[in-house]
Design an enzyme around this catalytic site. Structure first.
Site, mmCIF file in Angstrom:
data_model
loop_
_atom_site.group_PDB
_atom_site.id
_atom_site.type_symbol
_atom_site.label_atom_id
_atom_site.label_comp_id
_atom_site.label_asym_id
_atom_site.label_seq_id
_atom_site.Cartn_x
_atom_site.Cartn_y
_atom_site.Cartn_z
ATOM 1 N N THR A 54 0.862 -1.184 0.000
ATOM 2 C CA THR A 54 0.000 0.000 0.000
ATOM 3 C C THR A 54 0.899 1.236 0.000
ATOM 4 O O THR A 54 2.121 1.127 0.012
ATOM 5 C CB THR A 54 -0.849 0.064 1.286
ATOM 6 O OG1 THR A 54 0.022 0.392 2.379
ATOM 7 C CG2 THR A 54 -1.530 -1.256 1.577
ATOM 8 N N LYS A 76 13.179 9.415 -2.034
ATOM 9 C CA LYS A 76 14.039 8.334 -2.535
ATOM 10 C C LYS A 76 15.508 8.625 -2.277
ATOM 11 O O LYS A 76 16.249 7.744 -1.829
ATOM 12 C CB LYS A 76 13.785 8.127 -4.042
ATOM 13 C CG LYS A 76 12.424 7.494 -4.319
ATOM 14 C CD LYS A 76 12.136 7.434 -5.803
ATOM 15 C CE LYS A 76 10.778 6.801 -6.061
ATOM 16 N NZ LYS A 76 10.341 6.953 -7.440
ATOM 17 N N VAL A 93 12.935 2.574 -4.032
ATOM 18 C CA VAL A 93 13.704 3.367 -4.983
ATOM 19 C C VAL A 93 13.856 2.560 -6.266
ATOM 20 O O VAL A 93 14.370 1.433 -6.233
ATOM 21 C CB VAL A 93 15.106 3.695 -4.421
ATOM 22 C CG1 VAL A 93 15.881 4.579 -5.407
ATOM 23 C CG2 VAL A 93 15.008 4.385 -3.062
ATOM 24 N N GLU A 126 13.385 -2.765 -1.140
ATOM 25 C CA GLU A 126 14.074 -2.493 -2.402
ATOM 26 C C GLU A 126 13.254 -1.616 -3.343
ATOM 27 O O GLU A 126 13.784 -0.724 -4.005
ATOM 28 C CB GLU A 126 14.425 -3.832 -3.075
ATOM 29 C CG GLU A 126 15.130 -3.734 -4.401
ATOM 30 C CD GLU A 126 16.477 -3.031 -4.327
ATOM 31 O OE1 GLU A 126 16.495 -1.812 -4.536
ATOM 32 O OE2 GLU A 126 17.493 -3.694 -4.042
ATOM 33 N N ALA A 161 11.676 1.029 -8.263
ATOM 34 C CA ALA A 161 10.806 -0.145 -8.440
ATOM 35 C C ALA A 161 11.622 -1.441 -8.362
ATOM 36 O O ALA A 161 12.242 -1.714 -7.339
ATOM 37 C CB ALA A 161 10.035 -0.048 -9.745
#
Ligand code: ADP
Ligand code: ASP
Ligand code: MG
Length: 814
Positions: free
Chosen positions: A554, A681, A608, A605, A610
């Site tokens: 989510t 990120k 940042v 992971e 995907a």
């Protein structure tokens, strides 16, 4: 001659009794057989229930009695549909005796151990009679003999001790002259030297059979039950458990002593010295090999033979500085418990003699405490000893194997395996012979402990991962589908047994301890209970499965707020939600600390880039001793998409709308366009590089128009994009004039981070970045000039799902 014993389930229905008769018919063709039978399954408990109801003046005992009667009548009718009159009459008369006994108990309000033995004896009396008569009806040479007439005990009711001198003689004498092919004996029941009915303890029919087998020195004792042998662990609790082919007497004794109910512990003793093998067989599956218990050493290779458990254990701790000086302390302690007839299951004593810890049946703990406190009354008054401490709600788990002593590190492995799964060990005992290592743990952890240990010692190759996924929207759905598709591959190639145990969207949630059926998960989810975040956590915690992983798919703050709770239960967390990692630094640190402390992985992971392996690479660089000096990156798939599609032929507003429609932006596009998402990120990368930093520390130069920045609602914001088209066209025109591309860049240099729009000249690695691609350049001590570059699709449901999946597999491989 052979002795066969059939347990409660084996004689629990007419169908099973027919199987028993079939087995006996076959055996008797090759010589005489003796068959010991238990009461019909569940009847002993019902008899005790009726007795206790009567004692407590609860007239419900009449119903219980009626139920007992119905069960027997049904079996008789089904077994002998045409010829049951004499059996029914005889059984009816026995049942009348039982009813009178219950009435008596009701009347006097008392159920003594002596009466209790009389009462429970009806179970075996009825079953043995029905089975013998049915066999006779079918033309078999069968007779029933009452074991009471053969097995003589002391008057220790409910668990009497056998007088082997008289008993062995009785048995030998009787069988010397018995002419029938099949002799049916009721198990469990016996008689005291004074002629009172006694019993051999719950589960004691096994023992009856062993006593008879030993007295007659038969070639084999067979225990027929409802499972295919003695299993590596209780098959009801450990699905992966399997039957042990061969096991020594000692091992079988240890396993049964520590709870492997399939064999009543005293059973081994009579046959051990005579070297009579015990064969455990399954009545419901006679073709299965079963387990042979004998002295055969050839199969002693595996260090651990089995793992067993006993529930309802209490720990009694006796301690005090004065204990060392008290003469005969242990003697007095053990004598006291012996006098109270309290069985000690486990003992540990500190080498300083400062404290001694006893494990015993929870039901005995109060009596034990009272007796011990009384015996040591003086010492307690003088503060030499503290009053006894009793802890309940515990269980014992035990690793058993003759060969453990020849292998190093078994106990180390046992305790570290338990520790890794956050199972707290309250006490440990290891016999000097090292046939057994036992640990006392919380009752709620038993199933988890058994399964983890079983996996460790018997299924070393496979690791089970139990996944709980919350958020099955776009990305979550892909994740479930990917897991479904790869399940078989993971099992075969990585030895990972990946199961989804819990699933939730914002409306409903479902759980299945055996793994949710993934062929059908969407339909199942609609039938689930109402979803709440707390409910999901509570269910996950209550299941208490090993290698549990909570997966947050989510973008919800309230979900992120629960990570600490999960980690504290040793439940790993895999999140694509970046709120927690980019929250207050203290919170980020706390989660990292909890992850270490509770040995629960926390992986993110996909926060940042995907599915790109950015954080993993960064962690590996640092773990191998490298130092990050600078990070240059384009980290927003959404901004990249927008900037790559925006030019003097398109409108900024339309491009943003398109990005939104194609799922590249957050529901509120300002989170992407304002640079907040990119700032989060680079913050995460900076933190993972070892720098203490907060979101406010990141310099963010916005490129949105002033009214765009001030807009209150998403709709307002879109309107500003239309109104301020000229502002955005200016940015584009400037870049074009300078022969540059617009890129939204994140930088981290010398402990400082910034994000903002930049004009990137041709030849720069960022210049040709296409679509929603991301790129990260790590400049490190080892990569000072030519950075390590990671580049590829940095957004999209499929790659994000696969990034989450990789985190899960990473946990599995660890
Ligand atoms: P019976 O009525 O035939 O004597 P029990 O119920 O006394 O049968 O014992 C068989 C049961 O023991 C099995 O159904 C199983 O649930 C339980 N059990 C516990 N531990 C083990 C084990 N290690 N191997 C096999 N069975 C076990
Ligand atoms: N019927 C007795 C019990 O349930 C004895 C046995 O089945 O072994 O304990
Ligand atoms: Mg049994």
């Amino acid at each position: 001659m052979k002795v066969l014993k059939f347990g409660g389930t084996s004689v629990g229905s007419s169908k099973n009794i027919n199987s028993v008769i079939q087995i006996l018919d076959n055996y008797s063709k090759n010589g005489a057989v003796i068959v010991v039978v238990s009461a019909v399954g569940g009847i002993t408990d019902k008899l005790l229930q009726a007795g206790n109801q009567a004692k407590n003046k609860d007239s419900g005992f009449i119903n219980t009695f009626g139920n007992i009667k119905d069960i027997h009548f049904e079996i008789i009718n089904e077994l002998n549909p045409d010829n049951n009159h004499s059996i029914l009459t005889a059984v009816e008369s026995r049942l009348n005796e039982l009813k009178s006994l219950l009435d008596g108990i009701y009347l006097i309000n008392e159920l003594s151990p002596k009466t209790s033995d009389k009462l429970v004896g009806f179970g075996e009396a009825l079953s043995s009679f029905i089975i013998a008569e049915t066999m006779k009806n079918r033309g078999l040479s069968a007779e029933r003999k009452n074991s009471k007439d053969l097995i003589i005990t002391n008057s220790n009711f409910t668990k009497a001790e056998v007088n082997f001198g008289i008993t062995n003689k009785n048995i030998k004498d009787y069988f010397k002259s018995a002419s029938q092919q099949i002799t049916v004996l009721p198990g469990f029941v016996a008689q005291s030297t004074l002629g009172e009915q006694t019993t051999l303890g719950r589960g004691g029919s096994d023992y009856t059979a062993a006593i008879v087998a030993a007295a007659l020195k038969v070639e084999q004792l067979e225990i027929w039950t409802d499972v295919s042998g003695m299993f590596t662990s209780n098959p009801k609790l450990v699905k992966q458990a399997y039957p042990i082919e061969k096991i020594s007497y000692q091992e079988a004794m240890e396993l049964s002593h520590f709870g492997a109910k399939v064999l009543y512990p005293p059973t081994v003793q009579p046959v051990l010295d005579l070297n009579i093998p015990i064969h455990i067989k399954n009545t419901l599956k006679p073709e299965a090999a079963g387990t042979v218990i004998s002295n055969d050493e050839s199969h002693a290779a595996l260090p651990v033979k089995g793992i067993s458990n006993i529930s309802n254990i209490a720990l009694l701790t006796l301690q005090g500085s004065g204990m060392i000086g008290i003469p005969g302390f242990s003697k007095r302690l053990f004598e006291t418990l012996a006098q109270e007839k309290i069985n000690i299951v486990l003992i540990t004593q500190a080498s300083s003699e400062h404290s001694i810890c006893l494990g015993l049946d929870e039901n005995d703990s109060e009596a034990a405490k009272t007796a011990i406190d009384l015996v040591f009354e003086n010492e307690i008054a003088l503060h030499k000893i503290d009053p006894i401490i009793v802890e309940t709600g515990l269980s014992i788990i035990a690793l058993v194997g003759d060969n453990m002593k020849n292998h190093q590190g078994i106990s180390g492995k046992m305790f570290s395996t338990l520790g890794k799964n956050n199972i707290n060990i309250r006490a440990i005992a290891q016999g000097a012979s090292e046939k057994n290592i036992s640990a006392v743990i919380d009752k709620k952890d038993v199933k988890k402990a058994l399964n983890t240990l079983h996996e460790q010692f018997f299924e070393t190759q496979t690791k089970q991962l139990n996944v709980f996924i919350t958020g099955v929207g776009n990305v979550g759905e892909r994740l479930v589908e990917q897991i479904k598709q790869q399940k078989k591959y993971l099992k075969e190639n990585l030895k990972i047994n990946l199961r989804i145990i819990g699933l939730s969207n914002s409306r409903t949630m479902i759980f299945d301890e055996d793994g949710i059926d993934l062929k059908n998960w969407k339909a199942l989810l609609t039938t689930g209970e109402k979803a709440t975040l707390e409910g999901f956590f509570e269910n996950t915690k209550a299941l208490n499965l090993r290698n549990s992983i909570f997966v947050d798919v989510t973008a919800n703050k309230n979900v992120a707020n629960l990570y600490a709770k999960y980690l504290r239960e040793s439940i790993g967390v895999v999140a694509c939600n970046k709120i927690a990692c980019s929250s207050d630094y203290e919170n980020y640190r706390l989660l990292k600390r909890l992850s270490l402390k509770y040995n629960a992985p926390y992986l993110f992971e996909t926060n940042v880039g995907a599915g790109l392996p950015i954080i993993d690479t960064l962690n590996n660089l640092i773990a191998s001793g490298d130092k990050i000096t600078s990070i240059q990156a384009v980290l927003s798939g959404s901004l990249n998409f927008v900037l790559n599609n925006f030019n003097d032929n398109t409108k900024f507003h339309d491009v943003v709308k398109q990005a939104q429609a194609e799922g590249y932006t957050e529901p509120d596009p300002r989170i992407d366009l304002s640079g907040v998402d990119v700032a989060r990120k680079i913050l995460i990368l900076a933190r993972e590089s070892g720098v203490e930093m907060n979101l406010e520390d990141i310099e963010n130069t916005p490129f949105l128009s002033e009214s765009g920045l001030k807009s209150v609602t998403v709709d307002d914001f879109y309107q500003t994009l239309i109104d301020d088209e000229a502002h955005y066209q200016n940015l584009y025109a400037s870049a074009k004039a300078n022969q540059c591309q617009l890129k939204y860049v994140a930088q981290f240099n010398n402990g400082k981070a910034s994000v903002g729009l930049q004009e990137i000249p041709e030849g720069h690695p960022f210049y040709n970045l296409e679509g929603s691609d991301n790129i990260v350049m790590f400049y490190t001590q080892r990569y000072p000039e030519q950075p390590m570059i990671i580049k590829g699709a940095g957004a999209g449901a499929d790659v994000t799902a696969s990034g989450i999946f990789s985190d899960i597999i990473r946990i599995g491989n660890n």
